[in-house]
Design a protein around this motif. Sequence first.
Motif, short mmCIF file in Angstrom:
data_model
loop_
_atom_site.label_atom_id
_atom_site.label_comp_id
_atom_site.label_asym_id
_atom_site.label_seq_id
_atom_site.Cartn_x
_atom_site.Cartn_y
_atom_site.Cartn_z
N ARG A 158 -8.45 7.06 9.24
CA ARG A 158 -8.99 6.76 7.72
C ARG A 158 -8.50 5.07 7.42
N LYS A 214 0.80 -1.19 0.02
CA LYS A 214 -0.03 0.10 0.11
C LYS A 214 0.90 1.24 -0.05
N LEU A 269 1.56 5.19 0.62
CA LEU A 269 0.80 6.35 1.42
C LEU A 269 1.67 7.34 0.98
N LYS A 270 1.07 8.67 1.19
CA LYS A 270 1.86 10.13 0.97
C LYS A 270 2.63 9.98 1.96
N ARG A 288 -5.77 12.12 3.93
CA ARG A 288 -6.87 12.42 2.72
C ARG A 288 -6.99 11.28 2.03
N GLN A 289 -6.18 10.00 2.06
CA GLN A 289 -6.28 8.80 1.52
C GLN A 289 -7.09 8.06 2.09
N VAL A 299 -7.39 2.60 5.08
CA VAL A 299 -6.62 2.39 3.86
C VAL A 299 -6.44 1.00 3.08
N ASP A 345 -1.33 14.63 4.46
CA ASP A 345 -1.67 14.19 3.20
C ASP A 345 -2.09 12.66 3.45
N GLN A 346 -1.48 12.01 4.28
CA GLN A 346 -2.23 10.55 4.55
C GLN A 346 -3.41 10.74 5.27
#
Length: 162
Positions: free
Chosen positions: A159, A83, A85-86, A94-95, A161, A91-92
Amino acid sequence: MNPLHKNILKKLAVISISSTIFLTGTTAYIAPSVEAASSSRDRVISIGNQYLGTPYKFGAQFGVTSRFDCSSFTKWVYSRVGKTLKRASKDQARQGYFVPRSQLVKGDLVFFTTSSRSGISHVGIYAGNSRVLHTYGAGGVKYSSMKSGWWNSHYVTARRVL
């Protein structure tokens, strides 16, 4: 393609998927993806555990495993399960998709603020039982409780993911 053809193709796709589910059985069709996600969640925690005690260093470079900051740690651990991730925690955040705190499961990303401002400035991995696996300050990579105290009061969002 005109709208009539698009509509016919959509209906054919729905019929095809419905037939596949009916012929294979919903349990056999759905279970592999649920099982795979659960396995990935456990693997994320297992991989993170390998780095317990690794020192914290703000701005640590991604890929260097002798020290981490919070987002390089999460980015590294999730990369081990395929996976991407930013790099930065904001930024993560927003994932994936939003998860209410009451519905957290192992492997969800949890976000905090570490300053007087309300913005996201820290990320960790939810490990179950109101614990977060993360790196911050003394002790490096560690578990902290989200039930009460500092991390509880500085929680912002989560979040999913995986």
